[in-house]
Design an enzyme around this catalytic site. Sequence first.
Site, mmCIF file in Angstrom:
data_model
loop_
_atom_site.group_PDB
_atom_site.id
_atom_site.type_symbol
_atom_site.label_atom_id
_atom_site.label_comp_id
_atom_site.label_asym_id
_atom_site.label_seq_id
_atom_site.Cartn_x
_atom_site.Cartn_y
_atom_site.Cartn_z
ATOM 1 N N GLY A 16 1.273 -1.029 -0.208
ATOM 2 C CA GLY A 16 -0.063 -0.173 -0.456
ATOM 3 C C GLY A 16 0.629 1.056 0.003
ATOM 4 N N GLY A 18 0.729 5.783 0.115
ATOM 5 C CA GLY A 18 0.185 6.561 0.652
ATOM 6 C C GLY A 18 0.443 7.898 0.330
ATOM 7 N N GLY A 19 -0.020 9.222 1.147
ATOM 8 C CA GLY A 19 0.129 10.107 0.889
ATOM 9 C C GLY A 19 1.716 10.861 1.818
ATOM 10 C CG MET A 20 1.739 11.839 6.031
ATOM 11 S SD MET A 20 1.183 11.959 7.275
ATOM 12 C CE MET A 20 3.196 11.667 8.066
ATOM 13 C CB VAL A 23 1.674 -0.148 4.210
ATOM 14 C CG1 VAL A 23 1.566 -0.826 4.969
ATOM 15 C CG2 VAL A 23 1.799 1.199 4.526
ATOM 16 C CE LYS A 38 1.168 5.031 7.541
ATOM 17 N NZ LYS A 38 -0.381 5.739 8.377
ATOM 18 C CG ASP A 133 -8.205 10.216 6.400
ATOM 19 O OD1 ASP A 133 -9.161 10.322 5.939
ATOM 20 O OD2 ASP A 133 -7.331 9.650 6.116
#
Length: 383
Positions: A16, A18-20, A23, A38, A133
């Site tokens: 996975g 994400g923006g930050m 994973v 992560k 979120d």
Amino acid sequence: MVGRTLGHYRLLEQVGQGGMAAVYRARDLSLDRDCAVKVLHRHLQSERESRLRFQREAQAVARLRHPNILEIYAYSVDEADESFLVTEFIAGPTLRSQMLAHPPRFPEIAAMIGCEVARALAVAHRQGVVHRDIKPENIMVRGEGSGDLNAHGDATIVLCDFGIARIADKDNVTTTGQLLGSPAYMAPEHIKGQRVDSRSDLFSLGTVLYELISGQLPFRGQNPHDTLVRIASGEHQPVSELAPLCSPALARVVERALSSDPAARPPEAELLRQDLEAALADSGLAEDEIRPQLRAYFQDPSAWEAAFAERLCRHLIAQGRAEQRAGRTALALSLWSRAQQIDPAHPDSAANHEIQALLGSVTRQRKRRRLLRAGAAVLAAGG
């Protein structure tokens, strides 16, 4: 990054992003078990605010112990070259991928999932943690072993990614005026820069429920800015108009959670959970059935839906009869009408024949009453 070892965690595959952070499924070489690592994106490693926010996620979730919340195992020390977070590895799909693979036919599935997420939020909110979120991508279905939900008994709803969580009295990281979160699921007060609290999470959960029930978002814009404007205005099509199978009780719970005014929403997640359970009871589902029913659904959605369709139809017919005997004919008709919606493609089914007979009996009773009233009026006039 795949193949590298951070601390004593070997990164096996990326699962996975994400923006930050990204994973990875990893192997804990010390405890000989799979886990998730992560890793903060390389371009954010040098930003103090990003590292602090990442550290805060570890602090926020580490103290939340609950089956419906992702478990934190470890966090890299501040002096480490790379910031990373180690959690349990969820062997199962996200709610988003599950929705895409098999959109729920019955709104009761949304209500049961909502109950489980509300359980997680109740624990977080009691600890002073606001998620900020809530969205289908941050809700996962925990499988067992290999993660094959068809082959294993466990299918627990798990709330993940507290990466932008606000910790009460410690929100000293996001001071730059950034709008953090996913626009389509943001509460109006979040968009307007007002104080965000536990009720903001309930608005986001209401948005998820609306999407699960209707197949679309309550506030849909042509772009993120347009979506934010629509959320701020609070105008949306009632979920009952898009989902005929949605019970009035469940529709009221969803619409209340989507109230623009935080004061009009349930004051806490536990009360929202109780409202959802009451709506499920109207459909014949008891509180202690929620987890077993969800488990059966995720193992085989089509088989569960076929069995539940028959069960719900029987329940609505019986409930309608009880209301008719009590003299509440309008409510009885509403229940039978909802039962008819369960299998509209087969009007000749036994259940639909029974409903038609019941509707016919009500119609005949009304005709007799009208004739009696008309006869009484004629007699009165003649007298």
